[in-house]
Design an enzyme around this catalytic site. Structure first.
Site, PDB file in Angstrom:
ATOM      1  N   TRP A  41       0.866  -1.192   0.000  1.00 37.79           N
ATOM      2  CA  TRP A  41       0.000   0.000   0.000  1.00 37.79           C
ATOM      3  C   TRP A  41       0.897   1.235   0.000  1.00 37.79           C
ATOM      4  CZ3 TRP A  41      -5.404  -0.710   0.366  1.00 37.79           C
ATOM      5  CH2 TRP A  41      -6.158   0.481   0.392  1.00 37.79           C
ATOM      6  N   PHE A  89      -1.417  -3.210   7.919  1.00 32.03           N
ATOM      7  CA  PHE A  89      -2.110  -4.072   8.881  1.00 32.03           C
ATOM      8  C   PHE A  89      -1.527  -5.484   8.906  1.00 32.03           C
ATOM      9  CE2 PHE A  89      -5.569  -6.999  10.040  1.00 32.03           C
ATOM     10  CZ  PHE A  89      -5.928  -6.478  11.275  1.00 32.03           C
ATOM     11  N   GLU A  90      -1.042  -5.956   7.757  1.00 32.27           N
ATOM     12  CA  GLU A  90      -0.529  -7.325   7.645  1.00 32.27           C
ATOM     13  C   GLU A  90       0.920  -7.463   8.121  1.00 32.27           C
ATOM     14  OE1 GLU A  90      -2.538  -6.002   5.079  1.00 32.27           O
ATOM     15  OE2 GLU A  90      -4.181  -7.210   5.871  1.00 32.27           O
ATOM     16  N   VAL A 101       1.267   4.859   6.418  1.00 31.13           N
ATOM     17  CA  VAL A 101      -0.160   5.103   6.638  1.00 31.13           C
ATOM     18  C   VAL A 101      -0.367   6.614   6.619  1.00 31.13           C
ATOM     19  CG1 VAL A 101      -2.173   4.600   8.051  1.00 31.13           C
ATOM     20  CG2 VAL A 101      -0.205   3.058   8.120  1.00 31.13           C
ATOM     21  N   ILE A 102      -1.184   7.049   5.683  1.00 33.66           N
ATOM     22  CA  ILE A 102      -1.402   8.487   5.508  1.00 33.66           C
ATOM     23  C   ILE A 102      -2.782   8.850   6.021  1.00 33.66           C
ATOM     24  CG2 ILE A 102      -1.598  10.331   3.794  1.00 33.66           C
ATOM     25  CD1 ILE A 102       0.409   8.675   2.089  1.00 33.66           C
ATOM     26  N   HIS A 113      -9.036   4.994   8.883  1.00 29.15           N
ATOM     27  CA  HIS A 113      -8.108   3.873   8.844  1.00 29.15           C
ATOM     28  C   HIS A 113      -6.853   4.157   9.670  1.00 29.15           C
ATOM     29  CE1 HIS A 113      -7.213   0.059   6.942  1.00 29.15           C
ATOM     30  NE2 HIS A 113      -5.950   0.428   6.973  1.00 29.15           N
ATOM     31  N   PHE A 141      10.237  -0.862  13.846  1.00 33.88           N
ATOM     32  CA  PHE A 141       9.050  -0.127  13.375  1.00 33.88           C
ATOM     33  C   PHE A 141       9.470   0.865  12.296  1.00 33.88           C
ATOM     34  CE2 PHE A 141       5.788   3.275  13.961  1.00 33.88           C
ATOM     35  CZ  PHE A 141       4.637   2.511  13.765  1.00 33.88           C
ATOM     36  N   ARG A 189      10.270  11.736   3.637  1.00 37.79           N
ATOM     37  CA  ARG A 189      10.963  10.805   4.539  1.00 37.79           C
ATOM     38  C   ARG A 189      11.322   9.485   3.860  1.00 37.79           C
ATOM     39  NH1 ARG A 189       8.045  14.416   6.897  1.00 37.79           N
ATOM     40  NH2 ARG A 189       8.507  15.143   9.004  1.00 37.79           N
TER      41      ARG A 189
HETATM   42  C1  DLZ Z   1      -7.390  -0.181   3.645  1.00 34.05           C
HETATM   43  C2  DLZ Z   1      -6.164   0.648   3.840  1.00 34.05           C
HETATM   44  C3  DLZ Z   1      -6.255   2.054   3.890  1.00 34.05           C
HETATM   45  C4  DLZ Z   1      -7.546   2.799   3.767  1.00 34.05           C
HETATM   46  N1  DLZ Z   1      -5.161   2.816   4.062  1.00 34.05           N
HETATM   47  C5  DLZ Z   1      -3.954   2.208   4.168  1.00 34.05           C
HETATM   48  C6  DLZ Z   1      -2.779   2.988   4.344  1.00 34.05           C
HETATM   49  O1  DLZ Z   1      -2.780   4.229   4.373  1.00 34.05           O
HETATM   50  N2  DLZ Z   1      -1.590   2.313   4.465  1.00 34.05           N
HETATM   51  C7  DLZ Z   1      -1.502   0.946   4.422  1.00 34.05           C
HETATM   52  O2  DLZ Z   1      -0.393   0.405   4.552  1.00 34.05           O
HETATM   53  N3  DLZ Z   1      -2.606   0.191   4.263  1.00 34.05           N
HETATM   54  C8  DLZ Z   1      -3.809   0.783   4.132  1.00 34.05           C
HETATM   55  N4  DLZ Z   1      -4.936   0.030   3.952  1.00 34.05           N
HETATM   56  C9  DLZ Z   1      -4.774  -1.462   3.844  1.00 34.05           C
HETATM   57  C10 DLZ Z   1      -4.706  -2.180   5.199  1.00 34.05           C
HETATM   58  O3  DLZ Z   1      -3.426  -2.011   5.800  1.00 34.05           O
HETATM   59  C11 DLZ Z   1      -4.934  -3.689   5.022  1.00 34.05           C
HETATM   60  O4  DLZ Z   1      -4.108  -4.201   4.027  1.00 34.05           O
HETATM   61  C12 DLZ Z   1      -6.386  -4.003   4.676  1.00 34.05           C
HETATM   62  O5  DLZ Z   1      -7.278  -3.405   5.595  1.00 34.05           O
HETATM   63  C13 DLZ Z   1      -6.640  -5.542   4.643  1.00 34.05           C
HETATM   64  O6  DLZ Z   1      -6.410  -6.112   5.927  1.00 34.05           O
END
Ligand code: DLZ
Length: 178
Positions: free
Chosen positions: A32, A67-68, A91-92, A98, A123, A137
């Protein structure tokens, strides 16, 4: 973190971070925001190589999102012989909540792994307000958090080895004399 005046990419202090010949490092990275996480991943790889880690001893695995990371890092610790696992994601903070649901729990998940396993989990997750802050960054004006994560991994491996070596010199009989 890669903030002005506090850049871990610049190696400070007395810590020796030249890695041993057989040092193995795992990298799990989230696809992501790949335009940013790919740069963090590559920064981490290059930094490990520059500090003597062999390419064949760097185990790189992708996951869909931040998340994974925790599950993949755990599996890497369980199923391989790595000395540390670097976890990379971005993660933005955007229109959805989220960000609120992911950042703290992932950090806590990695803390739990640090407690559960005898290797460090690093981390390497950027948690930014917008894409530009993340780009800054990931090889931009605030350095590369991937480099920093790699340096942190090598420092933690060196610290653990140092403490283990000291422990080998520990004489349990000395305690009985008190
Ligand atoms: C779904 C999602 C969203 C909205 N935003 C991000 C993000 O900014 N950065 C990131 O790494 N992953 C995001 N994801 C995906 C979740 O981390 C995850 O892969 C899904 O919810 C499936 O478990």
């Amino acid at each position: 973190m890669s903030t002005a005046g506090n850049n871990l990419s610049i190696v400070k202090g007395s810590t020796t971070i030249k890695s041993k010949e057989d040092t193995e490092v795992g990298i799990v990275w989230a696809e992501w925001n790949e335009e940013v996480t790919g740069k963090l991943r590559d920064g981490a790889i290059n930094t490990l190589l520059n500090h003597g880690v062999k390419r064949e001893n760097i185990n790189i695995k992708a996951v869909p999102g931040t998340f994974e990371l925790v599950a993949a890092a755990k599996w890497m610790a369980e199923y391989s012989t790595v000395d540390a696992v670097i976890c990379i994601g971005v993660v933005i903070q955007g229109d959805t909540r989220h960000f609120d649901f992911i950042c703290g729990p992932v950090a806590q998940g990695l803390i739990n792994l640090n407690i559960e396993f005898e290797i460090p989990f690093i981390f390497g997750v950027l948690t930014t307000n917008d894409l530009q802050q993340a780009i800054d960054r990931a090889g931009g004006k605030h350095g590369n958090k991937g480099d920093e994560a790699a340096i942190t991994a090598l420092k933690m491996i060196a610290l653990q080895e140092e403490l283990l070596d000291e422990d080998l010199g520990f004489d349990e009989d000395e305690l009985d004399e008190d």
